[in-house]
Motif scaffolding. Sequence first.
Motif, PDB file in Angstrom:
ATOM      1  N   TYR A   9      43.817  37.288  44.197  1.00 25.17           N
ATOM      2  CA  TYR A   9      43.842  38.638  44.788  1.00 25.17           C
ATOM      3  C   TYR A   9      43.041  38.679  46.089  1.00 25.17           C
ATOM      4  O   TYR A   9      43.511  39.192  47.121  1.00 25.17           O
ATOM      5  CB  TYR A   9      43.280  39.639  43.775  1.00 25.17           C
ATOM      6  CG  TYR A   9      43.060  41.022  44.341  1.00 25.17           C
ATOM      7  CD1 TYR A   9      44.132  41.901  44.519  1.00 25.17           C
ATOM      8  CD2 TYR A   9      41.791  41.447  44.713  1.00 25.17           C
ATOM      9  CE1 TYR A   9      43.937  43.173  45.041  1.00 25.17           C
ATOM     10  CE2 TYR A   9      41.583  42.715  45.236  1.00 25.17           C
ATOM     11  CZ  TYR A   9      42.668  43.572  45.395  1.00 25.17           C
ATOM     12  OH  TYR A   9      42.466  44.829  45.915  1.00 25.17           O
ATOM     13  N   HIS A  12      44.823  36.784  49.016  1.00 29.69           N
ATOM     14  CA  HIS A  12      45.887  37.553  49.680  1.00 29.69           C
ATOM     15  C   HIS A  12      45.304  38.692  50.512  1.00 29.69           C
ATOM     16  O   HIS A  12      45.841  39.028  51.583  1.00 29.69           O
ATOM     17  CB  HIS A  12      46.877  38.092  48.654  1.00 29.69           C
ATOM     18  CG  HIS A  12      47.740  37.034  48.043  1.00 29.69           C
ATOM     19  ND1 HIS A  12      48.660  36.318  48.764  1.00 29.69           N
ATOM     20  CD2 HIS A  12      47.819  36.557  46.770  1.00 29.69           C
ATOM     21  CE1 HIS A  12      49.285  35.456  47.983  1.00 29.69           C
ATOM     22  NE2 HIS A  12      48.787  35.581  46.761  1.00 29.69           N
ATOM     23  N   LYS A  13      44.216  39.279  50.049  1.00 29.05           N
ATOM     24  CA  LYS A  13      43.596  40.359  50.806  1.00 29.05           C
ATOM     25  C   LYS A  13      42.939  39.857  52.088  1.00 29.05           C
ATOM     26  O   LYS A  13      42.718  40.629  53.021  1.00 29.05           O
ATOM     27  CB  LYS A  13      42.548  41.068  49.942  1.00 29.05           C
ATOM     28  CG  LYS A  13      43.147  41.938  48.823  1.00 29.05           C
ATOM     29  CD  LYS A  13      43.967  43.068  49.405  1.00 29.05           C
ATOM     30  CE  LYS A  13      44.514  43.966  48.319  1.00 29.05           C
ATOM     31  NZ  LYS A  13      45.342  45.073  48.875  1.00 29.05           N
TER      32      LYS A  13
END
Length: 215
Positions: A9, A12-13
Motif C-alpha cells: 500500500y 503504491h502511495k
Amino acid sequence: MEFINQTIYLFHKGGPVMYLLVICSLFVVSIAVERFLYYRSISVNTQTFQQKLQPLLEKQRISEAAHFCEQTPAAIARIALAGLIASQRGSQVESALESAAMLAADRLREHLDDLSMVVTLAPLLGLLGTVIGMINSFSVFNAQAGQPMAITGGVGEALIATATGLSVATLSLVLHRYFSRRVNRLITDIEQTAALVVSYVLIKKTGRRESHEIA
C-alpha cells in the motif's frame, strides 16, 4: 501478511518514483553481494602467507616461492608472483610489482563509485517523488469542499518517497564505507607483500653484483 499488504500500500502511495528506488536498492544489493564474494575469494591471512613466503625468499628458492604463490588464490599472492616472475626473467621487479598492484587496486575499487552515486541519487529521487506528490496534493482537484484532510493526507503520502530514498542512500553509504575500509586493508597487505619481495630480490641482485666485482 498484514505487514506485506501495508508495504504494498505504501509503495503504491509513493508514486512512480518508487519503482526507480526499488531498482536502486536492487542495484546496491547486487553490488554488495558481488563485492563481498570477490573480497572473500581473494583474501588470505597476510601474516601466515608472509611467514611461509619469507623463508623461501631468504634461501633464494625463487621457483618454489613462485609455485607457492601460484597455489594461493589471493591478491597478495598474485602481486608477489608478478615480482618473482620478473626476477626470473631478469626484468625490472619494481615495475612489474607496481603494474600488478595498480591492476589489483583498480579491480578492488570496482563498483564502489556506483555505490557512491546511489548515495547521491536515491535522496534526489525521493525528493522528486515528494515534489510530484505535493503538486498533486495541492491541485485544486484534490482540495474538495468539506474535506480538509485531502491536502494534508496527500502530503503525508508524498513523503513516503523521501523516506524510501533516504533509506536506500543510508544502506548504500554504509556498504560503501565498509567496502572502502576493506579495500584499504587489502591494498596495505599488497604494499607490504610487494616490499617483502623487493627487499629479498634486491639482496639477491646486490650479492651477485658484489661477487662479480670481486671476481
